[in-house]
Design a protein around this motif. Sequence first.
Motif, PDB file in Angstrom:
ATOM      1  N   SER A   1      -5.831  -1.074   6.554  1.00  0.00           N
ATOM      2  CA  SER A   1      -5.504  -1.495   5.197  1.00  0.00           C
ATOM      3  C   SER A   1      -6.219  -0.597   4.197  1.00  0.00           C
ATOM      4  O   SER A   1      -7.402  -0.290   4.376  1.00  0.00           O
ATOM      5  CB  SER A   1      -5.929  -2.952   4.978  1.00  0.00           C
ATOM      6  OG  SER A   1      -5.770  -3.345   3.622  1.00  0.00           O
TER       7      SER A   1
ATOM      8  N   ILE B   1      -0.399   8.436   5.504  1.00  0.00           N
ATOM      9  CA  ILE B   1       0.270   7.942   4.301  1.00  0.00           C
ATOM     10  C   ILE B   1       0.940   9.067   3.523  1.00  0.00           C
ATOM     11  O   ILE B   1       2.103   8.960   3.118  1.00  0.00           O
ATOM     12  CB  ILE B   1      -0.730   7.204   3.393  1.00  0.00           C
ATOM     13  CG1 ILE B   1      -1.366   6.049   4.174  1.00  0.00           C
ATOM     14  CG2 ILE B   1      -0.039   6.693   2.128  1.00  0.00           C
ATOM     15  CD1 ILE B   1      -2.523   5.388   3.468  1.00  0.00           C
TER      16      ILE B   1
ATOM     17  N   ALA C   1       4.825  10.641   7.229  1.00  0.00           N
ATOM     18  CA  ALA C   1       4.791   9.465   6.364  1.00  0.00           C
ATOM     19  C   ALA C   1       5.821   9.573   5.244  1.00  0.00           C
ATOM     20  O   ALA C   1       6.451   8.590   4.855  1.00  0.00           O
ATOM     21  CB  ALA C   1       3.395   9.284   5.774  1.00  0.00           C
TER      22      ALA C   1
ATOM     23  N   HIS D   1       5.193   1.530   6.699  1.00  0.00           N
ATOM     24  CA  HIS D   1       4.065   0.913   6.000  1.00  0.00           C
ATOM     25  C   HIS D   1       4.550  -0.233   5.116  1.00  0.00           C
ATOM     26  O   HIS D   1       5.679  -0.232   4.625  1.00  0.00           O
ATOM     27  CB  HIS D   1       3.352   1.933   5.115  1.00  0.00           C
ATOM     28  CG  HIS D   1       2.920   3.183   5.807  1.00  0.00           C
ATOM     29  ND1 HIS D   1       2.550   3.221   7.133  1.00  0.00           N
ATOM     30  CD2 HIS D   1       2.786   4.455   5.352  1.00  0.00           C
ATOM     31  CE1 HIS D   1       2.217   4.451   7.463  1.00  0.00           C
ATOM     32  NE2 HIS D   1       2.356   5.225   6.405  1.00  0.00           N
ATOM     33  N   SER D   2       3.650  -1.192   4.877  1.00  0.00           N
ATOM     34  CA  SER D   2       3.910  -2.262   3.927  1.00  0.00           C
ATOM     35  C   SER D   2       3.104  -1.988   2.657  1.00  0.00           C
ATOM     36  O   SER D   2       1.893  -1.743   2.730  1.00  0.00           O
ATOM     37  CB  SER D   2       3.513  -3.614   4.517  1.00  0.00           C
ATOM     38  OG  SER D   2       4.377  -3.973   5.580  1.00  0.00           O
TER      39      SER D   2
ATOM     40  N   GLU E   1       8.685  -2.585   2.363  1.00  0.00           N
ATOM     41  CA  GLU E   1       8.841  -1.399   3.203  1.00  0.00           C
ATOM     42  C   GLU E   1      10.115  -0.663   2.818  1.00  0.00           C
ATOM     43  O   GLU E   1      10.968  -1.202   2.115  1.00  0.00           O
ATOM     44  CB  GLU E   1       8.905  -1.800   4.683  1.00  0.00           C
ATOM     45  CG  GLU E   1       7.704  -2.575   5.181  1.00  0.00           C
ATOM     46  CD  GLU E   1       7.861  -3.036   6.614  1.00  0.00           C
ATOM     47  OE1 GLU E   1       8.832  -2.593   7.275  1.00  0.00           O
ATOM     48  OE2 GLU E   1       7.032  -3.837   7.067  1.00  0.00           O
TER      49      GLU E   1
ATOM     50  N   VAL F   1      -1.641  -0.457   0.742  1.00  0.00           N
ATOM     51  CA  VAL F   1      -0.770  -0.037   1.835  1.00  0.00           C
ATOM     52  C   VAL F   1      -1.445  -0.426   3.153  1.00  0.00           C
ATOM     53  O   VAL F   1      -2.657  -0.269   3.316  1.00  0.00           O
ATOM     54  CB  VAL F   1      -0.469   1.486   1.781  1.00  0.00           C
ATOM     55  CG1 VAL F   1      -1.748   2.323   1.762  1.00  0.00           C
ATOM     56  CG2 VAL F   1       0.437   1.906   2.935  1.00  0.00           C
ATOM     57  N   GLN F   2      -0.646  -0.955   4.080  1.00  0.00           N
ATOM     58  CA  GLN F   2      -1.175  -1.451   5.358  1.00  0.00           C
ATOM     59  C   GLN F   2      -0.173  -1.171   6.474  1.00  0.00           C
ATOM     60  O   GLN F   2       1.018  -0.960   6.228  1.00  0.00           O
ATOM     61  CB  GLN F   2      -1.427  -2.964   5.293  1.00  0.00           C
ATOM     62  CG  GLN F   2      -2.407  -3.420   4.240  1.00  0.00           C
ATOM     63  CD  GLN F   2      -2.547  -4.929   4.207  1.00  0.00           C
ATOM     64  OE1 GLN F   2      -1.858  -5.663   4.917  1.00  0.00           O
ATOM     65  NE2 GLN F   2      -3.444  -5.417   3.356  1.00  0.00           N
ATOM     66  N   ASN F   3      -0.685  -1.227   7.711  1.00  0.00           N
ATOM     67  CA  ASN F   3       0.209  -1.155   8.860  1.00  0.00           C
ATOM     68  C   ASN F   3      -0.493  -1.670  10.106  1.00  0.00           C
ATOM     69  O   ASN F   3      -1.731  -1.771  10.151  1.00  0.00           O
ATOM     70  CB  ASN F   3       0.716   0.264   9.101  1.00  0.00           C
ATOM     71  CG  ASN F   3       2.152   0.263   9.613  1.00  0.00           C
ATOM     72  OD1 ASN F   3       2.568  -0.634  10.327  1.00  0.00           O
ATOM     73  ND2 ASN F   3       2.910   1.287   9.237  1.00  0.00           N
TER      74      ASN F   3
ATOM     75  N   TRP G   1      -0.306  -0.795  14.266  1.00  0.00           N
ATOM     76  CA  TRP G   1       0.218   0.244  15.142  1.00  0.00           C
ATOM     77  C   TRP G   1      -0.296   0.102  16.563  1.00  0.00           C
ATOM     78  O   TRP G   1      -1.382  -0.421  16.803  1.00  0.00           O
ATOM     79  CB  TRP G   1      -0.202   1.627  14.618  1.00  0.00           C
ATOM     80  CG  TRP G   1       0.650   2.148  13.509  1.00  0.00           C
ATOM     81  CD1 TRP G   1       1.883   1.713  13.134  1.00  0.00           C
ATOM     82  CD2 TRP G   1       0.329   3.246  12.642  1.00  0.00           C
ATOM     83  NE1 TRP G   1       2.356   2.472  12.083  1.00  0.00           N
ATOM     84  CE2 TRP G   1       1.425   3.411  11.758  1.00  0.00           C
ATOM     85  CE3 TRP G   1      -0.760   4.094  12.529  1.00  0.00           C
ATOM     86  CZ2 TRP G   1       1.458   4.399  10.786  1.00  0.00           C
ATOM     87  CZ3 TRP G   1      -0.737   5.075  11.544  1.00  0.00           C
ATOM     88  CH2 TRP G   1       0.363   5.224  10.687  1.00  0.00           C
TER      89      TRP G   1
END
Length: 252
Positions: free
Chosen positions: A96, A134, A139, A145-146, A159, A178-180, A182
């Motif tokens: 995050s 990112i 990217a 990414h959210s 997204e 921005v978060q993800n 993985w």
Amino acid sequence: MKKAILNALLGVTAAFLMSGAATAANVNPDVIFGSGNANGGFTVGTSNNIEVGLRAKQRFPVPANIFNYDGVDTYNFNAGESAPGSGRPLWSFEWSINTDVAGTSGAKVQDFTYQLRLDHDPSAGQSFTSFDPIMGPAALLGMDHSFGDNSTLNGQGVEVAAGDAPGYANLIANNNVVQNSWQYQWFTVIDPLIAGLYRIEMDVLGVNGDVLSTAGINVVVSAVPLPAALPLYGAGMAVLGFLGWRRKQKAA
């Protein structure tokens, strides 16, 4: 020597985790990707009004929010595959970034560059795969990414579809979060069956390449212990075998 050091590290970490010491750090504003993902269990670094959060979690079999976190920067999981032959470890990792955690600077995601480092050396040593998750070329093609801001609610991140470069550019220009989530093997080589110690680090960099904020975590992957009954069963079979041999010797 490396193996001895690794075994010592694994032993110390396991003992600490078994002590039950644990806390959970939240990221701001919340976990905005997916659904059913609780906040907490993060290792968080905040400086220059920029927050970086990292955590690892058990992914397979699919549970709900199991982090096995020591409350500082270390996560512990068993070695193993999600399914035989899948090549996927039982754990994954999540990150995050909030570029304006106080809501005072107006800084957006596009105003910085980033570096994610994934250790693929299972020994106590480190060998990193590094990239910008990112702002890097992949990217910009629209990774999943959210995005959001300081008011975005749990699971409500936005997204874009892969390849939607204009949509992605709009999101990084207008959001500060921005978060993800993985899976490790997407980006580096890892044998999920091998016990080891892995390091994950994330930096937010300024225009001159200086580190403005950072966070790092350790993921300890432990060999699955034998069930307690198996050593006793093996010992019992050995005794029975010995007694059978003795009877044959006497009969002879």
